[in-house]
Design a protein around this motif. Structure first.
Motif, short mmCIF file in Angstrom:
data_model
loop_
_atom_site.label_atom_id
_atom_site.label_comp_id
_atom_site.label_asym_id
_atom_site.label_seq_id
_atom_site.Cartn_x
_atom_site.Cartn_y
_atom_site.Cartn_z
N SER A 1 0.83 -1.22 0.00
CA SER A 1 0.00 0.00 0.00
C SER A 1 0.85 1.25 0.00
CB SER A 1 -0.88 0.04 1.25
OG SER A 1 -1.75 -1.08 1.23
N ASP B 1 1.22 2.19 4.87
CA ASP B 1 0.89 0.93 5.50
C ASP B 1 1.29 0.98 6.97
OD1 ASP B 1 0.16 -1.63 5.93
OD2 ASP B 1 1.54 -2.54 4.47
N ARG C 1 1.24 -1.02 10.43
CA ARG C 1 1.04 -2.42 10.84
C ARG C 1 1.26 -2.59 12.34
NH1 ARG C 1 3.84 -2.98 6.12
NH2 ARG C 1 5.80 -3.04 7.27
N SER D 1 -3.72 -1.22 12.91
CA SER D 1 -3.25 -1.35 11.53
C SER D 1 -4.18 -0.60 10.60
CB SER D 1 -3.21 -2.82 11.10
OG SER D 1 -2.36 -3.54 11.96
N LYS E 1 -4.41 0.89 6.18
CA LYS E 1 -3.77 0.99 4.87
C LYS E 1 -4.42 2.10 4.08
CE LYS E 1 -2.61 -3.74 4.28
NZ LYS E 1 -1.90 -4.68 3.84
N GLU F 1 -4.40 3.58 0.02
CA GLU F 1 -3.89 3.41 -1.35
C GLU F 1 -3.72 4.77 -2.00
OE1 GLU F 1 -3.02 0.48 -2.18
OE2 GLU F 1 -4.01 -0.56 -0.51
#
Lengths: 238, 295
Positions: A2, A5, A7, A23, A25, A27
């Motif tokens: 991504s 990102d 995590r 977490s 993400k 885009e």
């Protein structure tokens, strides 16, 4: 991989843990909202992404590069720009100086480039041109927020993170701030928007995350979240 | 009446040199938010550097600026980078880093005693320099030539620092860091590098002050202490962090020191200086030309 990102990060202030195993993400080209009440960890999350705070564990990567150990200025160089909560303008400097300082990083620097970006920012926020020689602290709250956003754009962001841009503004100004955010997104900048104003922020976003007590409570497409019964009762009061 | 005017002019000249000596202190405070107790010692070190440069090279004192100023810039830059920065990093989340102030006090003691160890306690006077003891006679007035040069240096240096801060990209980054360090880092500004630079520039201005002082002032290991207290009063009077305020604060002190003894015992001049200092603190705590920048 991504664009951004995050995590499994844990973040604490001293002994008090604020973010738990979080977490998310984003885009490229998306507009994503993070919504949640006071103290849910929204600002802490942004401060951790932009390097002002360090996560105790977990990883953050931006365009494939790990950034969670970088100091804030290197993260800015990478193109991740954070417009902080409460605007944080350089109060005793002029609006123009505030905007120029926004272009301090090496991707945005240079006389010609700064002039070009400045023209774009003035086109988007014409009010700033009228006010360019005024000290930042003499502006109204709405104008200050515009300077803060303009200053963020001067840095030529690949990802722009806005922390509660509507905070403390009159409803009519809130509308114009969100319209500005929409325009920025339409020009192709990826936007991460942190907000308490759930309705406005979700209606201009592609996706949303709901943050509660430092954990992601809900996530999904923005239109779906707007119709979620939990969100309706907890945040929209319907 | 005439001699009072003469004293006033000489007071302004000397005061501007005080202001120049204090310029670095106010700049360093403005950016790092740290009272640099080592400032007098940096001035002292500068005076030794200036003394030896001029003595060994035989240059005109003001030509020695091209050697003294870069040396002091580098000295200040690395003093901050190596000694002070680690403390800043350790105290990253403290709003007013007291420990750093204590470190600067340590630097003061180390520098003063190191100088004593290396050069001994004796007073050194710059011999055979073209400015020494020169007086300029304009009608009835007698003006000290080295102090006239010092006045010029003070005004030009203050102006240069002011313009640098206002007009250049680096200057703008320094101002931004001084207003909000965290927000500055979100602009991609490395605050610690800015601190190094500000410390270097502040020390370099002490270098200029040292060059103006050595033609008429003795050089000895504790000479900094004499200027230390004066510098503190000047920067508080002028407004901590205010560049022009340092020069004007210095001139005010210089004027009081030169005119007051005409009307009373000379020791009273000191009392008036401190009295004025207290008065300003009571009435306008931000200093005469300072800006309150915590909103």
């Amino acid at each position: 991989m991504s664009f951004l990102d995050v995590r499994n990060i844990d973040v604490s202030y001293g002994d008090v843990q604020v973010i738990f195993d979080l977490s998310l993400k984003i885009e490229e080209g998306e507009v994503v909202s993070i919504i949640g009440g006071n103290g849910s960890g929204k600002s802490t999350l942004l401060r951790t992404i932009s390097g002002l705070m360090q996560a105790e564990s977990g990883e953050i990567s931006f365009i494939g590069k790990p950034i969670h150990k970088m100091p804030p200025e290197d993260i800015v160089e990478a193109g991740l720009i954070h417009v902080p909560e409460g605007r944080r303008l350089f109060s005793l400097m002029t609006v123009l100086d505030n905007l120029i300082i926004g272009a301090h990083n090496s991707r945005a620097r240079g006389k010609a480039k700064v002039a070009e970006t400045l023209a774009k920012v003035y086109e988007l926020l014409p009010r700033l041109q009228e006010r360019q020689n005024q000290m930042a602290l003499t502006l109204s709250g709405g104008e200050q927020q515009m300077v803060a956003i303009g200053r963020g754009l001067m840095a030529q962001p690949k990802l722009l993170m806005l922390d509660e841009p509507s905070l403390g503004l009159a409803p009519i100004l809130i509308k114009s701030i969100f319209e500005t955010v929409r325009k920025i997104a339409n020009q192709g900048t990826t936007v991460l928007l942190v907000e308490q104003d759930v309705k406005h922020s979700l209606s201009l976003s592609d996706r949303g995350y709901v943050l509660e007590h430092g954990r992601i409570a809900l996530e999904g497409p923005a239109s779906q979240l707007l119709n979620d019964p939990h969100i309706k009762t907890a945040y929209l009061g319907i | 009446m005439l001699y009072i005017l003469e004293d006033a002019i000489n007071g302004i000249l000397m005061g501007s040199i005080y202001g120049l000596a204090a310029l670095g202190l106010t700049l360093i405070f403005g950016v790092l938010k740290v009272i640099n107790f080592a400032h007098g010692s940096l001035l002292m070190v500068s005076m030794y550097v200036a003394y030896w440069t001029i003595t060994l090279s035989g240059l005109h004192p003001y030509v020695a600026l091209v050697i003294v100023v870069p040396i002091m810039f580098v000295f200040g830059y690395f003093l901050q980078d190596i000694v002070i920065k680690p403390i800043f990093k350790a105290e990253k989340n403290v709003r007013e880093p007291i420990t750093v102030i204590i470190v600067t006090t340590g630097v003061w003691y180390i520098l003063d005693n190191l100088t004593l160890l290396i050069f001994g306690p004796q007073y050194r006077t710059l011999q055979d320099n073209p400015l020494r003891g020169k007086m300029l006679e304009i009608g009835e007035f007698m003006l000290s030539v080295p102090k006239l040069w010092g006045f010029g240096a003070a005004v030009l240096t203050t102006l240069a620092v002011y313009l640098f801060l206002q007009k250049t990209d680096t200057g703008r980054a320094i101002r931004a860091t001084s207003l909000d360090r965290e927000a500055a880092s979100l602009m991609g500004i490395n605050a610690y590098k800015i601190y190094n630079l500000a410390f270097g520039i502040g020390t370099a201005t002490a270098g200029v002050a040292a060059v103006t002082l050595v033609p008429f002032n003795n050089v000895f290991p504790t000479v900094g202490v004499l200027f230390d207290i004066k510098c503190f009063i000047i920067v508080v009077l002028g407004g901590l962090g205010s560049i022009g305020g340092a020069l004007l604060g210095g001139i005010i002190i210089g004027l009081i020191e030169s005119i007051a003894p005409q009307f009373m015992a000379a020791t009273w001049a000191e009392a008036i200086v401190y009295g004025l200092f207290l008065l300003v603190l009571f009435v306008k705590p931000a200093g005469l030309f300072g800006v309150k920048n915590d909103w």
